[in-house]
Every structure is written in structure tokens, then in C-alpha cells.
Motif scaffolding. Structure first.
Motif, short mmCIF file in Angstrom:
data_model
loop_
_atom_site.label_atom_id
_atom_site.label_comp_id
_atom_site.label_asym_id
_atom_site.label_seq_id
_atom_site.Cartn_x
_atom_site.Cartn_y
_atom_site.Cartn_z
N VAL A 120 11.71 5.14 -6.82
CA VAL A 120 11.48 6.43 -7.50
C VAL A 120 12.80 7.13 -7.80
O VAL A 120 12.94 7.78 -8.83
CB VAL A 120 10.60 7.32 -6.58
N SER A 121 13.82 6.96 -6.94
CA SER A 121 15.05 7.76 -7.19
C SER A 121 16.24 6.88 -7.51
O SER A 121 17.05 7.20 -8.37
CB SER A 121 15.38 8.57 -5.92
N GLY A 140 0.83 -1.21 0.00
CA GLY A 140 0.00 0.00 0.00
C GLY A 140 0.85 1.25 0.00
O GLY A 140 0.66 2.18 -0.79
N ILE A 141 1.87 1.27 0.88
CA ILE A 141 2.66 2.49 1.00
C ILE A 141 3.59 2.64 -0.20
O ILE A 141 3.79 3.75 -0.69
CB ILE A 141 3.43 2.51 2.34
N VAL A 142 4.10 1.52 -0.71
CA VAL A 142 4.97 1.63 -1.88
C VAL A 142 4.15 2.14 -3.07
O VAL A 142 4.55 3.09 -3.76
CB VAL A 142 5.60 0.24 -2.22
N ARG A 143 2.94 1.57 -3.25
CA ARG A 143 2.12 2.02 -4.39
C ARG A 143 1.76 3.49 -4.23
O ARG A 143 1.82 4.28 -5.18
CB ARG A 143 0.85 1.17 -4.46
N ARG A 144 1.44 3.90 -2.97
CA ARG A 144 1.04 5.30 -2.78
C ARG A 144 2.19 6.23 -3.14
O ARG A 144 2.02 7.23 -3.84
CB ARG A 144 0.65 5.53 -1.31
N LEU A 155 10.07 0.42 5.97
CA LEU A 155 10.72 -0.30 4.87
C LEU A 155 10.02 0.05 3.56
O LEU A 155 10.67 0.32 2.54
CB LEU A 155 10.64 -1.82 5.13
N GLY A 156 8.69 0.14 3.61
CA GLY A 156 7.93 0.49 2.40
C GLY A 156 8.31 1.87 1.89
O GLY A 156 8.54 2.07 0.70
N LYS A 157 8.45 2.82 2.85
CA LYS A 157 8.83 4.19 2.42
C LYS A 157 10.19 4.17 1.75
O LYS A 157 10.40 4.77 0.69
CB LYS A 157 8.89 5.12 3.64
#
Lengths: 204, 54, 232, 250
Positions: free
Chosen positions: C115-116, C17-21, C106-108
Motif C-alpha cells: 500500500v505504501s 487473508g490479512i494482506v487482502r484485508r 509478515l502479512g501486515k
């Protein structure tokens, strides 16, 4: 049957100023606890302490009779937090935000459209939250409260940025929650027209 | 006496290293003492002002 | 309203969820993704301009330049990792969710890396070619950058979490994270320069992979603790 | 035994206990450093390879040893502070950081002064010890910068404790990677520094200096922790009683 949440001998300092000392409270299912006090009297800090966002100088919070420290998960599964900041991402639209919320808390998906309709948000689901008014953003935060299955609501100044229609909506929603056996802790300095079992704690 | 001080030609290095050591230790020792007395005076002044107010 | 706690979504759904967001957020705001990439490309082109076009000299300094540029590009995008969550209140929601904060941290970090870090790995061959680097070291560059940027994102998320509440945290973040990034830089850049003179490179790559595993296992716990502390 | 540590964790007891121990540490330190310094400079025979320049190790080695010991003390007290929530151990971490940084700077400076006659340059990248000492100094600076940028003491304690632990995990990794890095190109042959191979006349002063510096570090650390405790407990009753009645600057 012991209280759902209870605080024992709570004490908190802000710098050298003691906000409150040896504070006690107990909240039973179906009850509303109102935390009153002027601005800066520590209402928000008390709520954040109960939720576990900050540590009290002294004292303990008990959840269903046993101390909270160590097993926060059960408590947080039941907790829904409503604070000054909306808690959603401005760049995402309403549905994307709610889908992320589902990965954190369990929702009953069936009622999403009904809740959004009730809050007057059903036409705004495609817009990024940035483009919504402050009042509408507060209703989005209310949507999280209505959709979550948590028994405990904690609300910090729920009436800011809300017009009279919004205010009565909060009162109605809160009364329903209490009627269903849920409980809530609300920090506010404005009067609440709530029908049901109400307790008060005032921080001078 | 002079040839002892010259340290076989490396005198400037040896003495500068020892000199620097003495300076750093002095800074730590004096800094510590001054910090302690300053804190004592600050706390005492704070207590006195609190006494006067209450 | 049942009298027992509602069921908690699975760990995997929290993590995904957090990775997709975060990826969705990056998609909606491409500037945050492209700026570090342009920065990486520009910094890498500064050096040939400064040091002259002689190809064998470029070949020898190529690995070091690309690695330092990648390190700085990753740092650039790190300090805003938790700031937007802190400002719009979603950090409170993360901390108050029944999902363990370590998994969310970990997801963040993984979200930030996708992304980077990954884009850096993808465009690094282009830059490597402009430095006349031989083919096998372009491959080694991509592999070392892959592990290196992941470790950077993970250790960097600790620094980002520690400085999230401070209003002038940007310079401080790099001050905290650079010493931790030195082993990654050392092994990354030296392994690639070893590969230009086709020496054995496996030692360096194994170290980077091991360091990456260490970061994967330890960093989320430190990030979670740091988040709870700075969000008080 | 456990009761002793428990009593020690309470600020007033610690304050009195440290007050009594500091003079003893200081006295032992002065004795050891006096003997070690004199013997190292004038009694120990010159090194066959470096001549008298080797006498710098009598200050360089203790400083380098203390820079590492300082960081381990910080890591251990940070861990204790976070796990058992003992405020006093955060005070120890806060007090140890500047001291450790000073000794790391001292180790760096004496190391480069010692390097000049041997390698001809003030800074020799080939020597992995100097480079990892520099990175250790950056870790100290990072710690102190984070602590300085957070106003609330309790928050600064916990945040910097996390950083100290993360840094501690990385110190051996940094050391290893710098060793590997310097072994890649053939740096100048390094002088074997101290160790049992040395003649006993050379070795005893070195051991005395290390012991002396350790006691000095202990005295300075306990002194700074007392200051830290006094500042943190300024609201406490025991501080008011102690400072108002006897007026002495104990």
C-alpha cells in the motif's frame, strides 16, 4: 477424564494491588464458568490471562490436562473470543469481515445465511460496520461465535449495549452451545438465565 | 613544568579531553550513589507508611 | 461438536487473508495511501525551490533528496499500522487465532509495503526526471527503492508493534526505526548517486537485497513478540 | 558452576554478592586508571606524527570500547531475560543503558576533540568510527526513549528487550555500511590507532586504561543494578527486613 481447561494457583497484580491469589478453577466439556465480581476486580484480566493475552504473575493454565505454555495452537483453534471491542474492521462490511475471519478460524460456510438471519443481520450485509448501531455490532460479534467450530467460548460482559431481546438471544445461544457439549467462560456482573451445568468463581 | 603542561602545543585539547572524561565519570559515579541512597530512602518511607496503615 | 480441535486454515490462507484485508481497507480509505505519496512528491519539490534550478546541482543532490523523502513518507504511514487493529479489538482476534502470529505479522508488513512502498517506487521515476537524473540512474533508483521500502516496512512494523499501545507513539516510532533505516538509506542513496556517474552499482543493490532478505526472515518474529508484549 | 548462576539470579543473593564485589572492582579500576593515566600523559613518548595530541587516545579508546561492550551486555541480558524470563537480567539491561550512553557520548566528544588538531574540524564525516559511534548513541537513545514511555515495568522490560535485540542485530550492519560509505570518497588518511605496532611504552598505559575503564564500568553497572533491584523488589520481604533492622545504607 481431566478438565478441558483448568487454572492452578493463579496470581495477578495490577500495580501494587493484588487482584487475585492462588486462584483455582476447572471447566469440563458442556459446562459454563461464570466469573463474578465488581468492576475493576480483575474479571477481564483473568479472562485475558486464561486466553494467553497476558501473563500471570504465578500459576499455570492446563488445556486437556497438560500445561498450555508451548502448545497454544490446539487451544486457540478451539477458542472463540467475545470481548468489549467487536474485533471487526469498521470500514469493511459484514461479509468482508467474515471472509477475513475464515482465514483465521475454520467456519461452516453453509450456515452463514441462516445465522445472519437469526441475528437479524441479513439485510445489513452491505453496510460498513461503522454505520451499524452498537447493539447490531454486538450481534455481529455473536455471529462470529455461532459460526466458529470452537468448543470453548470466552465472553467478557456479553450484555453491554444489548436490549432485552439481545439479552435473551445471548442466553438462548449460550444454552444451545452448552447443550451441544461446548463449554464457556463468561465474565459478567449481571444475572444469567442459563439452563445447564453452571460453576461460579467470584473475585471479591 | 610549564612545557609538560603545554603538551607540545596541544595542551588545550589533551586537557579538555581528560577534563571531560573526569566530568563524565564523576557524573556516573555520583549519579549512581545518589540514585541508590534516594531509592533506599524512598523504599524505607514506603515500607513505614505501609506499616502504619496495616 | 466433535471432541477434537477443529481444522486450522492453511498458513497461506492466513497470510493472503490479512494482506487482502489490508489492501481492501486501503482501497476503502484512499487517504491513507495517497497522503504519503503527496507528502513524498511535495518534499521532493521543496529542494529545487530551496536550492535553485541549476540542473547539474539538482542532478547531484537528486538521489539523496528522493531517498530521504521516500524514507520519511514510509515512516509517516507506519505508525498507524497496528493502531486501528488495537482500537477496534481485531488485534486481540489476531493474537488469539490458531494461525502463527509471525505469519500474520509478515502479512501486515507486506500489506503495508504494497500500500505504501510500491506506490513510492512507481512514482519515483517522475520525481527523478524532475531532478534531471540520467536514465540508467532512474532505473537504479526504482530498484533500490523497491528493496529499501520493503526493508523499511518490515523493520518499521517492529517499531509500530512496540509503540502500538502508547498514545504518543508517533515521534517515538521514528526515533526507534531511523537508526535501523540508516544502512538502507546509505546504500540506497549512495548507489543511485554512483549510478549517475555510471560507476558499478551492483554492490549496493546486492547489499540492499541481502538486507531485505534479513528483514524478511527476522523482522516478523520480532514484530510478533512485540505485539504480544504491547497488547498485554 | 550452574548452581552459582542459579543462586545469582535470585535478587537477595545478587544484592549481597554485588555489594561485596563493587568495592573490589572500584579499587582495581582506580589502580589501573591511576597508572594508565599518569603513564599515558607523562611517561609514554610523543607520537612522531601527532606529537602529544595522541595522548587523547588513552581516554578515547577505552570509552569507545565500553560503548560497544555496554550495548553487547544489554543485548545478551535482554536475550536472557526474554528467553528464560529472568527478571534480574532485565534489571541489568535497564541499568546498562544510561551508562553505555554516557560512555558513547564520551567517546564521541573525545573523538571530535582529538580530530580537531589532526583534521582541523570538530566533526569529520570521513572517519567511519565517529559516524558509527554517533549511530550507536541514537540506538541507546531509542532504547531509553522506549523504556521511558512505558509505565508498567514488566512490559517496559520486555518491549525494550526486543528493541535491544533488534538493535544488536543491526549494529554490525550499521558499522559495515558506514565503513563502505566513507570509503567511497577518499577521506583524509586515517591515523592507525593503537594496536601491536605501537611502542610498548605507549601500549601498556592503553591496556591499563582499557582494563581500568572496564572494571569501573563493572562497578558502576553493578551499583546501578543493585539500585534497580531494590526498586523492583520494594514489595519483597527481604527488602523490608534488610532496610528496617540494620538501618545501614548498604
Amino acid at each position: 477424564m481431566n478438565a478441558l481447561i483448568s487454572g492452578h494457583d493463579l496470581c495477578l497484580f495490577r500495580g501494587d494491588k493484588c487482584l487475585f491469589d492462588s486462584l483455582e478453577f476447572a471447566l469440563n466439556p458442556g459446562q459454563l464458568l461464570i466469573v463474578e465480581g465488581s468492576n475493576g476486580s480483575g474479571k477481564t484480566s483473568l479472562l485475558r490471562g486464561i486466553a494467553g493475552l497476558l501473563e500471570f504473575e504465578q500459576g499455570e493454565i492446563h488445556w486437556e490436562g497438560n500445561p498450555l505454555r508451548g502448545h497454544y495452537q490446539a487451544f486457540r483453534a478451539d477458542l472463540t473470543w467475545f470481548a468489549h471491542k467487536v474485533g471487526f474492521k469498521d470500514d469493511l462490511n459484514l461479509l468482508e469481515n467474515l471472509r477475513f475471519e475464515q482465514s483465521l478460524h475454520s467456519f461452516d460456510e453453509g450456515s452463514v445465511t441462516a445465522v445472519l438471519a437469526r441475528l437479524g443481520l441479513d439485510l445489513l450485509t452491505e453496510l460498513p460496520l461503522r454505520s451499524l448501531s452498537a447493539g447490531q455490532q454486538r450481534r455481529v460479534a455473536l455471529a462470529r461465535m455461532l459460526l466458529s467450530k470452537g468448543r470453548v467460548w470466552m465472553m467478557d460482559e456479553p450484555f453491554t449495549n444489548l436490549d432485552s431481546a439481545g439479552r435473551s438471544l445471548v442466553d438462548a445461544v449460550l444454552s444451545e452451545h452448552l447443550a451441544n457439549g461446548g463449554s464457556a467462560i463468561v465474565a459478567t456482573h449481571q444475572p444469567l438465565e442459563i439452563v445447564g451445568d453452571v460453576k461460579r468463581v467470584s473475585l471479591s | 613544568m610549564m612545557e609538560v603542561l603545554s603538551m607540545g602545543g596541544y595542551g588545550s585539547f589533551v586537557w579538555s579531553a581528560y577534563g571531560l572524561t573526569i566530568i563524565v565519570l564523576a557524573v556516573c559515579i555520583i549519579g549512581g550513589r545518589m540514585g541508590h541512597t534516594k531509592t533506599i530512602n524512598d523504599v524505607r518511607r514506603r515500607i513505614r507508611t505501609m506499616e502504619v496503615k496495616s | 461438536m466433535t471432541d477434537t480441535a477443529p481444522p486450522v486454515p492453511s498458513l497461506w490462507s492466513g497470510f493472503i487473508g490479512i494482506v487482502r484485508r489490508d489492501i481492501l481497507l486501503a482501497w476503502k480509505r484512499p487517504g491513507d495511501v495517497l497522503n504519503p505519496l503527496f507528502f513524498f512528491a511535495m518534499v521532493s519539490t521543496l529542494f529545487p525551490l530551496a536550492l535553485g534550478p541549476s540542473s547539474e546541482q539538482l542532478g547531484s543532490i537528486g538521489p539523496g533528496v528522493i531517498w530521504v523523502a521516500a524514507l520519511l513518507a514510509a515512516l509517516l504511514s507506519l505508525n498507524s499500522l497496528f493502531v486501528s487493529d488495537f482500537e477496534d479489538g481485531s488485534l486481540d482476534q489476531l493474537l488469539l487465532s490458531p494461525q502463527p502470529l509471525t505469519v500474520l505479522a509478515l502479512g501486515k508488513a507486506i500489506g503495508h509495503w504494497i500500500v505504501s512502498g510500491l506506490p513510492l517506487v512507481v512514482i519515483s521515476p517522475l520525481i527523478a526526471i524532475s531532478f534531471h537524473m540520467p536514465d540508467q540512474s532512474i532505473k537504479v533508483m526504482a530498484v533500490t527503492l523497491f528493496f529499501g521500502t520493503l526493508s523499511l516496512s518490515l523493520f518499521g512494523s517492529i517499531g509500530a508493534a512496540l509503540t502500538v499501545g502508547l498514545h504518543r507513539g508517533t515521534a517515538l516510532l521514528s526515533l526507534l526505526i531511523l537508526p535501523l533505516a540508516m544502512p538502507v538509506l546509505i546504500f540506497g542513496a549512495r548507489t543511485v548517486s554512483l549510478s549517475t556517474s555510471d560507476d558499478a552499482v551492483s554492490a549496493g543493490i546486492y547489499f540492499l537485497a541481502a538486507y531485505c532478505m534479513l528483514a524478511l526472515t527476522l523482522a516478523p518474529f520480532a514484530t510478533a513478540a512485540a505485539l504480544r508484549i504491547s497488547n498485554e | 558452576m550452574w548452581k552459582f548462576f542459579h543462586k545469582l539470579a535470585s535478587p537477595p543473593h545478587f544484592y549481597q554478592f554485588a555489594g561485596k564485589v563493587v568495592p573490589w572492582f572500584a579499587f582495581t579500576a582506580i589502580a589501573c586508571i591511576g597508572y594508565g593515566g599518569y603513564a599515558g600523559l607523562f611517561v609514554a613518548p610523543a607520537d612522531y606524527q601527532q606529537g602529544d595530541a595522541f595522548r587523547i587516545i588513552y581516554v578515547h579508546v577505552p570509552a569507545a570500547y565500553l560503548s560497544m561492550m555496554g550495548y553487547s551486555i544489554m543485548a545478551i541480558s535482554a536475550g536472557i531475560g526474554l528467553i528464560w524470563r529472568i527478571k534480574l537480567s532485565h534489571a541489568v539491561t535497564a541499568a546498562a543503558a544510561p551508562l553505555g550512553a554516557w560512555f558513547t557520548f564520551l567517546a564521541l566528544a573525545t573523538g571530535s576533540i582529538w580530530g580537531k588538531p589532526m583534521w582541523g574540524t570538530w566533526w569529520e564525516w570521513g572517519d567511519p568510527r565517529l559516524t558509527s559511534e554517533l549511530l550507536l548513541l541514537f540506538l541507546y537513545i531509542g532504547y531509553m526513549a522506549l523504556r521511558a514511555s512505558i509505565d508498567d515495568i514488566a512490559k517496559a522490560d520486555k518491549a525494550s528487550a526486543v528493541l535491544a535485540l533488534v538493535g544488536a542485530v543491526n549494529v554490525p550492519i550499521i558499522h559495515y555500511s558506514v565503513e563502505w560509505w566513507s570509503s567511497l570518497h577518499q577521506g583524509p588518511t586515517l591515523v592507525r590507532e593503537g594496536g601491536p605496532g605501537m611502542v610498548s611504552d605507549m601500549l601498556y598505559p592503553l591496556l591499563a586504561m582499557i582494563l581500568g575503564f572496564t572494571f569501573l564500568f563493572g562497578a558502576l553497572l553493578l551499583g546501578r543494578v543493585r539500585t534497580e533491584v531494590l526498586f523492583r523488589e520494594r514489595r519483597a520481604k527481604w527488602v523490608r527486613e534488610m532496610l528496617l533492622d540494620d538501618g545501614g545504607t548498604t
